[in-house]
Design an enzyme around this catalytic site. Structure first.
Site: not given
Length: 353
Positions: A56, A22, A180
């Site tokens: 994401a 990703p 994150y």
């Protein structure tokens, strides 16, 4: 194991061991994927990858990294993803999506417009985190989530998983890496809480485990669930590390995670990372060996032979290709030619083979 040997993941069969990692495109409007995403992701399915994982994708507007991130928090976004997932699958690849919440690293400029937070009054928003600690000097001080806020995050991941299924995705990767929100809860350097979500390893990993459980409630048993982690913060002391990563991997395996996508870093600015080809592969190998779970290797893997060696040596079950996939959407096809392996070719292209 062979790089072009199929791999079973629950009810799915990966046609080889090459996965498109990703990668944020910072090109969405209001969380909606568009023609760029269709071509970007679709071309990599045509390119022969076994799995193509969409970038994401935020579970809420607040969870976006940048204002231009894709999302899965409403029906319109779900509908926009459907033709993209459908095309990926029609080309023989598995359509995956990474579900994410950026936490204190949200509300940031996209890379080609600068670095750091979106300036106040120019589309910025309130960021949240386990503790009111900014990512770096000059960054916004995030709001520390209370119990209700934590439960809302869990509900957002659950709802996004339902929308991912309705959009046609067959694989979800949960983003608990790169500094994150879920990673912020894992690391004692960003999590200074004194409640049930902070302090001990069990408490710091609680949110990750609860998100996994919530997603597994709505994600079909026959479809795989992956988890991306940062195996280490690369901190001098006191951070998240490989030992805790092994422990977490063993726990989440019991909760229905099928593969650990092993990356590193992202929690702290200004750390020294020993960058070299395959620098994260030893982490994937150790987690695979000690936790007894399938792993994915990622990070400066740019040649067919290197990818093949990682799989052949049992260091990882799949190899995720990131920037090399940006340079060459057809990397799997080129790798197959170099390694003298058979790979299915779209009928439209067969006259070139």
């Amino acid at each position: 194991m062979n790089l072009f040997e199929p791999l079973a993941q629950r009810g799915l069969n990966l046609r080889n061991r090459l996965v498109v990692s990703p990668m944020c495109q910072y090109s969405a409007v209001d969380g909606m994927p568009n023609e760029w995403h269709t071509v970007h992701l679709g071309s990599r399915a045509v390119g022969g990858a076994a799995v193509v994982i969409a970038e994401a994708t935020a579970v809420s507007a607040q969870g976006r990294i940048s204002p231009q991130d894709t999302g899965l928090w409403n029906q319109a976004q779900q509908d926009a993803w459907q033709p993209i997932a459908r095309f990926i699958k029609a080309e023989g690849a598995i359509a995956g999506v990474q579900l994410a919440h950026a936490g204190r690293k949200a509300s940031t400029l996209r890379p080609w417009e600068g670095h750091g937070p979106v300036p106040a009054g120019q589309g910025d928003w309130l960021t949240v985190a386990p503790s009111a600690l900014p990512f770096d000097a000059g960054w916004n001080v995030p709001h520390a989530l209370d119990e209700a806020g934590i439960q809302a995050v869990i509900a957002d991941f659950r709802a996004a998983a339902q929308r991912a299924l309705a959009a046609g995705f067959e694989l979800i990767e949960l983003h608990a890496a790169h500094g994150y929100l879920l990673h912020q809860f894992l690391s004692p350097l960003s999590n200074r809480r004194e409640d049930a979500y902070g302090g001990s390893f069990e408490n710091r990993s609680r949110l990750v485990r609860e998100v996994i459980a919530a997603v597994r409630e709505v994600w079909p048993a026959e479809l795989p669930l992956w988890l991306r982690i940062s195996a280490t913060d690369w901190a001098d002391a006191g951070g998240w590390d490989i030992e805790q990563s092994v422990q977490l991997a063993a726990q989440v395996k019991q909760l229905g995670v099928d593969l650990i996508d092993v990356s590193s870093g992202g929690l702290l600015p200004h750390v020294t990372i020993p960058l070299k080809p395959g620098y994260q592969v030893p982490f994937a190998a150790r987690i695979r060996r000690e936790a007894g779970i399938a792993t994915g290797a990622v990070g400066l893997i740019t040649t067919a032979q290197h990818a093949a060696d990682i799989v052949a040596n049992g260091e990882a079950d799949v190899v995720l290709i990131a920037r090399e996939s940006l340079r060459d959407p057809y990397f799997p096809r080129r790798a197959a030619q170099l390694l003298d392996a058979k790979i299915e070719v779209p009928i439209q292209y067969r006259r070139a083979w």
